[in-house]
Design an enzyme around this catalytic site. Structure first.
Site, PDB file in Angstrom:
ATOM      1  N   LYS A   1       7.921   3.633   5.440  1.00  0.00           N
ATOM      2  CA  LYS A   1       8.404   5.061   5.268  1.00  0.00           C
ATOM      3  C   LYS A   1       9.591   5.444   4.815  1.00  0.00           C
ATOM      4  O   LYS A   1       9.914   6.371   4.019  1.00  0.00           O
ATOM      5  CB  LYS A   1       8.083   5.796   6.612  1.00  0.00           C
ATOM      6  CG  LYS A   1       6.426   5.561   6.952  1.00  0.00           C
ATOM      7  CD  LYS A   1       5.650   6.865   6.124  1.00  0.00           C
ATOM      8  CE  LYS A   1       4.242   6.846   6.834  1.00  0.00           C
ATOM      9  NZ  LYS A   1       3.412   7.743   5.960  1.00  0.00           N
TER      10      LYS A   1
ATOM     11  N   ASN B   1       0.844  -1.221  -0.023  1.00  0.00           N
ATOM     12  CA  ASN B   1       0.034  -0.049   0.210  1.00  0.00           C
ATOM     13  C   ASN B   1       0.836   1.216   0.024  1.00  0.00           C
ATOM     14  O   ASN B   1       0.647   2.105  -0.765  1.00  0.00           O
ATOM     15  CB  ASN B   1      -0.747   0.010   1.258  1.00  0.00           C
ATOM     16  CG  ASN B   1      -2.061   0.930   1.181  1.00  0.00           C
ATOM     17  OD1 ASN B   1      -2.906   1.066   0.334  1.00  0.00           O
ATOM     18  ND2 ASN B   1      -1.918   1.888   2.124  1.00  0.00           N
TER      19      ASN B   1
ATOM     20  N   VAL C   1       0.800  12.733  16.552  1.00  0.00           N
ATOM     21  CA  VAL C   1      -0.083  13.852  16.886  1.00  0.00           C
ATOM     22  C   VAL C   1      -1.045  13.757  17.593  1.00  0.00           C
ATOM     23  O   VAL C   1      -1.513  12.478  17.619  1.00  0.00           O
ATOM     24  CB  VAL C   1      -0.555  14.360  15.385  1.00  0.00           C
ATOM     25  CG1 VAL C   1      -1.434  15.458  15.430  1.00  0.00           C
ATOM     26  CG2 VAL C   1       0.358  14.487  14.246  1.00  0.00           C
TER      27      VAL C   1
ATOM     28  N   THR D   1       7.698   9.755   9.013  1.00  0.00           N
ATOM     29  CA  THR D   1       7.680   9.816  10.497  1.00  0.00           C
ATOM     30  C   THR D   1       9.083   9.968  10.928  1.00  0.00           C
ATOM     31  O   THR D   1      10.091   9.297  10.244  1.00  0.00           O
ATOM     32  CB  THR D   1       7.020   8.507  10.626  1.00  0.00           C
ATOM     33  OG1 THR D   1       7.562   8.157  12.296  1.00  0.00           O
ATOM     34  CG2 THR D   1       7.107   7.315   9.985  1.00  0.00           C
TER      35      THR D   1
ATOM     36  N   SER E   1       9.581  -0.804  12.953  1.00  0.00           N
ATOM     37  CA  SER E   1       8.418  -1.637  12.382  1.00  0.00           C
ATOM     38  C   SER E   1       8.372  -2.032  10.968  1.00  0.00           C
ATOM     39  O   SER E   1       8.927  -0.934  10.291  1.00  0.00           O
ATOM     40  CB  SER E   1       6.930  -1.092  12.919  1.00  0.00           C
ATOM     41  OG  SER E   1       6.855  -0.084  12.197  1.00  0.00           O
TER      42      SER E   1
ATOM     43  N   TYR F   1       5.898  -1.069   9.238  1.00  0.00           N
ATOM     44  CA  TYR F   1       5.437   0.081   8.942  1.00  0.00           C
ATOM     45  C   TYR F   1       6.539   1.311   8.614  1.00  0.00           C
ATOM     46  O   TYR F   1       6.417   2.175   7.775  1.00  0.00           O
ATOM     47  CB  TYR F   1       4.246   0.805   9.808  1.00  0.00           C
ATOM     48  CG  TYR F   1       4.075   2.216   9.946  1.00  0.00           C
ATOM     49  CD1 TYR F   1       3.462   2.881   8.782  1.00  0.00           C
ATOM     50  CD2 TYR F   1       4.524   3.031  11.107  1.00  0.00           C
ATOM     51  CE1 TYR F   1       3.157   4.432   8.870  1.00  0.00           C
ATOM     52  CE2 TYR F   1       4.232   4.364  11.315  1.00  0.00           C
ATOM     53  CZ  TYR F   1       3.481   5.060   9.963  1.00  0.00           C
ATOM     54  OH  TYR F   1       3.565   6.398  10.000  1.00  0.00           O
ATOM     55  N   HIS F   2       7.198   1.437   9.787  1.00  0.00           N
ATOM     56  CA  HIS F   2       8.354   2.551   9.746  1.00  0.00           C
ATOM     57  C   HIS F   2       9.075   2.338   8.574  1.00  0.00           C
ATOM     58  O   HIS F   2       9.888   3.167   8.069  1.00  0.00           O
ATOM     59  CB  HIS F   2       8.919   2.733  11.064  1.00  0.00           C
ATOM     60  CG  HIS F   2       7.923   3.234  12.342  1.00  0.00           C
ATOM     61  ND1 HIS F   2       7.641   2.258  13.071  1.00  0.00           N
ATOM     62  CD2 HIS F   2       7.810   4.466  12.352  1.00  0.00           C
ATOM     63  CE1 HIS F   2       6.754   3.351  13.784  1.00  0.00           C
ATOM     64  NE2 HIS F   2       6.877   4.388  13.471  1.00  0.00           N
TER      65      HIS F   2
HETATM   66  N1  NAD Z   1      -1.331  10.781  13.139  1.00  0.00           N
HETATM   67  C1  NAD Z   1      -0.042  10.685  13.398  1.00  0.00           C
HETATM   68  O1  NAD Z   1       0.173  10.720  14.675  1.00  0.00           O
HETATM   69  C2  NAD Z   1       1.145  10.641  12.594  1.00  0.00           C
HETATM   70  C3  NAD Z   1       2.461  10.957  12.752  1.00  0.00           C
HETATM   71  C4  NAD Z   1       3.433  10.576  11.759  1.00  0.00           C
HETATM   72  C5  NAD Z   1       3.021  10.541  10.476  1.00  0.00           C
HETATM   73  N2  NAD Z   1       1.767  10.106  10.212  1.00  0.00           N
HETATM   74  C6  NAD Z   1       1.664   9.880   8.741  1.00  0.00           C
HETATM   75  O2  NAD Z   1       0.655  11.013   8.473  1.00  0.00           O
HETATM   76  C7  NAD Z   1      -0.294  10.326   7.317  1.00  0.00           C
HETATM   77  C8  NAD Z   1      -1.766  10.490   7.922  1.00  0.00           C
HETATM   78  O3  NAD Z   1      -1.875  10.059   9.164  1.00  0.00           O
HETATM   79  P1  NAD Z   1      -3.319   9.749   9.657  1.00  0.00           P
HETATM   80  O4  NAD Z   1      -3.223   9.919  11.306  1.00  0.00           O
HETATM   81  O5  NAD Z   1      -4.204  11.206   9.404  1.00  0.00           O
HETATM   82  O6  NAD Z   1      -3.783   8.520   9.215  1.00  0.00           O
HETATM   83  P2  NAD Z   1      -5.514   8.052   8.682  1.00  0.00           P
HETATM   84  O7  NAD Z   1      -5.166   6.813   8.608  1.00  0.00           O
HETATM   85  O8  NAD Z   1      -6.384   8.859   9.461  1.00  0.00           O
HETATM   86  O9  NAD Z   1      -5.440   8.872   7.160  1.00  0.00           O
HETATM   87  C9  NAD Z   1      -4.810   8.107   6.165  1.00  0.00           C
HETATM   88  C10 NAD Z   1      -5.759   8.161   4.861  1.00  0.00           C
HETATM   89  O10 NAD Z   1      -5.230   7.799   3.920  1.00  0.00           O
HETATM   90  C11 NAD Z   1      -6.210   6.783   3.246  1.00  0.00           C
HETATM   91  N3  NAD Z   1      -5.525   6.079   2.514  1.00  0.00           N
HETATM   92  C12 NAD Z   1      -4.711   4.769   2.795  1.00  0.00           C
HETATM   93  N4  NAD Z   1      -4.193   4.225   1.952  1.00  0.00           N
HETATM   94  C13 NAD Z   1      -4.782   4.573   0.829  1.00  0.00           C
HETATM   95  C14 NAD Z   1      -4.597   4.458  -0.605  1.00  0.00           C
HETATM   96  N5  NAD Z   1      -3.714   3.194  -1.161  1.00  0.00           N
HETATM   97  N6  NAD Z   1      -5.301   4.945  -1.541  1.00  0.00           N
HETATM   98  C15 NAD Z   1      -6.003   6.053  -1.200  1.00  0.00           C
HETATM   99  N7  NAD Z   1      -6.177   6.539   0.325  1.00  0.00           N
HETATM  100  C16 NAD Z   1      -5.537   5.629   1.010  1.00  0.00           C
HETATM  101  C17 NAD Z   1      -7.093   6.285   4.292  1.00  0.00           C
HETATM  102  O11 NAD Z   1      -8.497   5.969   3.924  1.00  0.00           O
HETATM  103  C18 NAD Z   1      -7.045   7.456   5.257  1.00  0.00           C
HETATM  104  O12 NAD Z   1      -8.266   8.364   5.207  1.00  0.00           O
HETATM  105  C19 NAD Z   1       0.066   8.828   7.209  1.00  0.00           C
HETATM  106  O13 NAD Z   1       0.980   8.344   6.133  1.00  0.00           O
HETATM  107  C20 NAD Z   1       0.814   8.572   8.767  1.00  0.00           C
HETATM  108  O14 NAD Z   1       1.878   7.440   8.457  1.00  0.00           O
HETATM  109  C21 NAD Z   1       0.819  10.169  11.173  1.00  0.00           C
END
Ligand code: NAD
Length: 409
Positions: A185, A118, A211, A144, A179, A181-182
């Site tokens: 990235k 993904n 966040v 991240t 991980s 996941y990390h």
């Molecule tokens: N929330 C945090 O604390 C945090 C911290 C550091 C980095 N991030 C990064 O920021 C980004 C957003 O985080 P978030 O907390 O809003 O996550 P989230 O899961 O709420 O939002 C991600 C969105 O992307 C969509 N998505 C996932 N795969 C997809 C694909 N293949 N095609 C289309 N849409 C897709 C999901 O449906 C979702 O709405 C992520 O990449 C996450 O790794 C988040």
């Protein structure tokens, strides 16, 4: 400016789309609703109820008088992203569209492979589509801080000066992710850097810490709120602690609880991202940004949630559990930040002041949270066992092996 927000239905994507609209930009957006489905699969939901995207788009029109162009689609589908870029021709693209749970990626081979597929393929498709249709657009990619791990030296902002055997160079700071996941990235970061080098694309790779927060200044209407996850798989540490406190569950830091990360409030995160979009790097270059407001250990956070919760009459307990992760429970942690301060950004919010506001916001939904207590305790729950057996969002059926991790980022 024409801005495209990918992953616009998510925790960060939705508030950034609102901020861009509020700043008068022309906003287009896409999402495949993966997070909504995946959270539902673990028997949970967003703590704060969120409307459908159709309703969200209507609300944006009512509240801001703006047209938000939304397309449902998957970044793994090259024809989708290629066509959308060709149609919209954005000046800037922000990519949030990834599987973002470390514990999810660690469950077994299927979840690890899905995370790689993904995230890495989605980013590759986006890079190729940018090269084809909008080679001078600015890509702001959300990475991240977890890419760096926890080395026993200061963490540079992307690159650092190295002297080895009498010779010097400026090299990428080592990535030691914790991980799959990390690591996905890290692979994205490397691929973006290579695309900038060979095709002259323009990119900002943001290394952001976890966040926290329930709102931003643009959420003028209750229905404009963003999702807020709290279950064992999708909730990040401070957001989850706040829900645990409200739902009457103990806070469970791992082991000694000295695991330290750089946290930032939702409002500060969105303000910083908007600034990075509005002030892009030089054309054809890659800018790396470390984004967080303050470093805190998971035990410090638990104590702050307990103090704030007790003041609100919640009687919060802290019950440390053995650490199931392969990680240092005490370590040095100092992440350098230069780019955002140089652009004039300084965080305005801190964890201690924000926790009471988050608890107060969440108390309104207490019944909704209590109803999903099983999802917070997923590892040992009936919902968790069922989910691992039946997970249908994966390319192959997941072999049920059980969770070994919970999420800090
Ligand atoms: N929330 C945090 O604390 C945090 C911290 C550091 C980095 N991030 C990064 O920021 C980004 C957003 O985080 P978030 O907390 O809003 O996550 P989230 O899961 O709420 O939002 C991600 C969105 O992307 C969509 N998505 C996932 N795969 C997809 C694909 N293949 N095609 C289309 N849409 C897709 C999901 O449906 C979702 O709405 C992520 O990449 C996450 O790794 C988040």
């Amino acid at each position: 400016m024409k801005v495209m927000v990918l992953g616009a239905d998510g925790y960060l994507g939705w508030p950034l789309a609102l901020r861009m609209v509020a700043h008068g930009h022309e906003v287009s957006a896409a999402d495949n609703f993966y997070t909504r489905k995946a959270v539902e699969e673990v028997g949970s939901w967003s703590a704060i109820p969120i409307p459908s995207m159709e309703e969200r788009v209507k609300l944006v029109k009512e509240v801001f008088g703006a047209d938000l162009v939304f397309k449902e689609g998957d970044l793994r589908d090259y024809s989708f992203i290629s066509k959308f870029l060709e149609e919209q021709k954005p000046d800037a693209i922000i990519d949030f569209a990834e599987q973002r749970s470390a514990p999810y990626s660690q469950i077994d081979i299927d979840h690890a492979v899905f995370t790689m597929e993904n995230n890495v393929i989605g980013t590759m498709n986006l890079l190729y589509a940018m090269k084809e249709h909008v080679p001078s657009a600015h890509l702001l990619k959300m990475g991240t801080l977890g890419e760096y791990g926890t080395p026993n030296v200061d963490i540079a902002e992307g690159h650092f000066e190295v002297e080895y055997h009498g010779r010097k160079d400026r090299l990428p700071f080592p990535r030691q992710a914790g991980s799959w996941y990390h690591w996905s990235k890290v692979h994205d970061s490397n691929n973006i850097s290579f695309a900038v080098k060979i095709w002259g694309l323009t990119a900002t790779d943001v290394h952001q810490g976890p966040v926290y927060g329930t709102r931003t200044d643009d959420m003028r209407d209750e229905l404009l709120r963003t999702r807020f996850d709290f279950d064992e798989v999708w909730g990040t540490v401070l957001n989850r602690y706040c829900v645990e406190a409200v739902a009457g569950l103990p806070l469970t830091p791992y082991g000694e609880g000295g695991q330290t990360r750089g946290f930032i409030s939702l409002e500060d995160s969105i303000t910083a991202l908007a600034l990075l979009l509005e002030k892009p790097p030089e054309q054809g270059t890659m800018r790396v940004v470390n984004q967080y407001a303050e470093s805190k250990s998971v035990m410090e956070l638990a104590q702050m949630v307990k103090e704030a919760g007790d003041r609100l009459g919640l009687d919060v307990q802290i019950r440390p559990v053995p650490d199931p992760r392969v990680e240092a429970q005490r370590h040095y942690y100092n992440v350098e930040r230069h780019v955002l301060p140089a652009l004039g950004f300084y965080p305005k919010h801190n964890v201690r002041d924000e926790i009471p506001a988050m608890l107060t916001d969440l108390m309104k939904y207490r019944d909704r949270l209590v109803e999903k207590r099983e999802a917070i305790l997923l590892a040992g729950s009936k919902a968790g066992v069922e989910w691992r057996k039946t997970s249908s969002l994966l390319p192959r059926k997941a072999a049920a092996r059980g969770f070994t991790q919970r999420s800090t980022t």
